[in-house]
Design a protein around this motif. Structure first.
Motif, PDB file in Angstrom:
ATOM      1  N   GLN A   1      32.707  39.945  47.382  1.00 38.68           N
ATOM      2  CA  GLN A   1      32.113  38.935  47.866  1.00 38.68           C
ATOM      3  C   GLN A   1      32.795  37.526  47.769  1.00 38.68           C
ATOM      4  OE1 GLN A   1      29.178  40.705  50.037  1.00 38.68           O
ATOM      5  NE2 GLN A   1      29.610  42.239  50.862  1.00 38.68           N
ATOM      6  N   VAL A   2      31.666  37.030  46.523  1.00 32.48           N
ATOM      7  CA  VAL A   2      31.823  35.694  46.484  1.00 32.48           C
ATOM      8  C   VAL A   2      33.042  35.086  45.953  1.00 32.48           C
ATOM      9  CG1 VAL A   2      30.721  34.455  44.615  1.00 32.48           C
ATOM     10  CG2 VAL A   2      29.786  35.619  45.614  1.00 32.48           C
ATOM     11  N   ALA A   3      33.755  35.892  45.251  1.00 30.58           N
ATOM     12  CA  ALA A   3      34.952  36.036  44.994  1.00 30.58           C
ATOM     13  C   ALA A   3      36.430  34.965  45.267  1.00 30.58           C
ATOM     14  CB  ALA A   3      35.525  36.161  43.547  1.00 30.58           C
ATOM     15  N   ALA A   4      36.207  35.669  46.778  1.00 32.00           N
ATOM     16  CA  ALA A   4      36.560  35.622  48.088  1.00 32.00           C
ATOM     17  C   ALA A   4      36.387  34.424  48.655  1.00 32.00           C
ATOM     18  CB  ALA A   4      36.485  37.165  48.872  1.00 32.00           C
ATOM     19  N   TRP A   5      35.377  34.459  48.934  1.00 37.12           N
ATOM     20  CA  TRP A   5      34.530  33.082  49.437  1.00 37.12           C
ATOM     21  C   TRP A   5      35.304  31.664  48.260  1.00 37.12           C
ATOM     22  CZ3 TRP A   5      32.180  28.650  47.860  1.00 37.12           C
ATOM     23  CH2 TRP A   5      31.803  28.065  48.714  1.00 37.12           C
TER      24      TRP A   5
ATOM     25  N   ALA B   1      37.811  38.827  39.448  1.00 35.11           N
ATOM     26  CA  ALA B   1      39.108  38.019  39.141  1.00 35.11           C
ATOM     27  C   ALA B   1      39.988  38.211  39.682  1.00 35.11           C
ATOM     28  CB  ALA B   1      39.596  38.151  37.356  1.00 35.11           C
ATOM     29  N   PRO B   2      40.104  39.892  39.898  1.00 37.06           N
ATOM     30  CA  PRO B   2      41.279  40.424  40.871  1.00 37.06           C
ATOM     31  C   PRO B   2      41.034  39.928  42.771  1.00 37.06           C
ATOM     32  CG  PRO B   2      39.824  41.893  39.806  1.00 37.06           C
ATOM     33  CD  PRO B   2      39.524  40.804  39.166  1.00 37.06           C
ATOM     34  N   ALA B   3      40.005  39.807  43.379  1.00 41.12           N
ATOM     35  CA  ALA B   3      39.243  39.433  44.279  1.00 41.12           C
ATOM     36  C   ALA B   3      39.651  37.979  44.419  1.00 41.12           C
ATOM     37  CB  ALA B   3      37.890  39.227  44.874  1.00 41.12           C
ATOM     38  N   LEU B   4      39.459  37.052  42.927  1.00 41.95           N
ATOM     39  CA  LEU B   4      40.074  35.979  43.307  1.00 41.95           C
ATOM     40  C   LEU B   4      41.850  35.226  43.299  1.00 41.95           C
ATOM     41  CD1 LEU B   4      39.006  32.805  43.498  1.00 41.95           C
ATOM     42  CD2 LEU B   4      38.991  32.905  40.537  1.00 41.95           C
ATOM     43  N   GLY B   5      42.419  36.437  42.624  1.00 43.24           N
ATOM     44  CA  GLY B   5      43.920  35.988  42.942  1.00 43.24           C
ATOM     45  C   GLY B   5      44.344  35.364  42.121  1.00 43.24           C
ATOM     46  N   HIS B   6      43.621  34.009  41.104  1.00 40.92           N
ATOM     47  CA  HIS B   6      44.051  33.156  40.233  1.00 40.92           C
ATOM     48  C   HIS B   6      43.949  33.331  38.568  1.00 40.92           C
ATOM     49  CE1 HIS B   6      44.718  29.044  39.001  1.00 40.92           C
ATOM     50  NE2 HIS B   6      42.989  28.965  38.598  1.00 40.92           N
ATOM     51  N   GLU B   7      44.516  33.066  37.654  1.00 42.87           N
ATOM     52  CA  GLU B   7      44.844  34.032  36.186  1.00 42.87           C
ATOM     53  C   GLU B   7      43.638  31.932  35.287  1.00 42.87           C
ATOM     54  OE1 GLU B   7      45.648  36.164  34.205  1.00 42.87           O
ATOM     55  OE2 GLU B   7      46.012  36.915  36.066  1.00 42.87           O
ATOM     56  N   ALA B   8      42.942  32.188  34.549  1.00 45.35           N
ATOM     57  CA  ALA B   8      42.314  31.666  33.812  1.00 45.35           C
ATOM     58  C   ALA B   8      41.933  32.089  32.667  1.00 45.35           C
ATOM     59  CB  ALA B   8      40.792  31.413  35.020  1.00 45.35           C
ATOM     60  N   SER B   9      41.511  31.260  31.512  1.00 47.34           N
ATOM     61  CA  SER B   9      41.375  31.636  30.219  1.00 47.34           C
ATOM     62  C   SER B   9      39.382  31.829  30.389  1.00 47.34           C
ATOM     63  CB  SER B   9      41.933  31.208  29.572  1.00 47.34           C
ATOM     64  OG  SER B   9      41.449  29.272  29.446  1.00 47.34           O
ATOM     65  N   VAL B  10      39.627  32.846  29.622  1.00 46.59           N
ATOM     66  CA  VAL B  10      37.928  33.411  29.524  1.00 46.59           C
ATOM     67  C   VAL B  10      37.734  33.552  28.334  1.00 46.59           C
ATOM     68  CG1 VAL B  10      36.410  35.467  30.445  1.00 46.59           C
ATOM     69  CG2 VAL B  10      38.557  34.645  32.068  1.00 46.59           C
TER      70      VAL B  10
END
Length: 171
Positions: free
Chosen positions: A36-40, A67-76
């Motif tokens: 939910q936070v990622a979707a926001w 990560a999947p809900a954000l739909g954006h790749e980032a190095s972790v």
């Protein structure tokens, strides 16, 4: 400009007190809140270039659900040093980051996350700043921007609190 997304891990599960703190998983409520936070974040176009994540299970699970809900790749980067890291330890990690990353998410624990936000969120909505100083609940996100070009300049900078979101506000 540099931006920090300060995420406290989502609600953890305390049902089994024999599980070491480092290995504690998320609770069902935490597993629901993280996406939910990622979707926001996605709705507000808050995409990290890099993620600094405590190596504890509950922080890793938080980011893995986001990560999947954000739909954006980032190095972790997972780091045991971020497990219950202080404000100064978080600062030390950030000041060593590559300046090509303009937005960095830090997924960690209290009290360090709350202390960092309280210390660096100097400008912005006074009520939101006061809420951060009063309580920084699990799953909460603070977005703080800085008028700097290099992460090494963060120690002397004053940030602007752009957003402060709590999972219960998103239900």
């Amino acid at each position: 400009m540099k931006r920090i997304l300060l995420l406290r891990h989502a609600k953890s599960d305390w049902h089994d007190y024999t599980v070491p703190d480092f290995d504690r998983p998320l609770s069902p409520r935490g597993r629901d809140a993280a996406p939910q936070v990622a979707a926001w974040m996605r709705k507000h176009r808050l995409f990290p270039d890099r993620v600094l994540c405590s190596a504890a299970r509950r922080t890793r699970e938080t980011w893995e659900l986001m990560a999947p809900a954000l739909g954006h790749e980032a190095s972790v980067a997972h780091s045991r040093a971020l497990y219950h890291a202080s404000r100064r330890a978080i600062l030390s990690h950030l000041t060593r980051e590559d300046d090509t990353a303009d937005t960095i998410a830090v997924v960690g624990h209290n009290p360090g996350i709350a202390e960092f936000a309280s210390y660096y969120a100097v400008f912005g909505d006074e009520e939101d700043i006061a809420r951060i100083r009063l309580k920084y609940p699990t799953g909460a996100l603070a977005v703080i921007s800085f008028r700097i070009d290099r992460w090494a300049d963060l120690p002397g900078a004053h940030g602007t609190l752009e957003h402060h979101v709590r999972p219960r506000e998103l239900e």
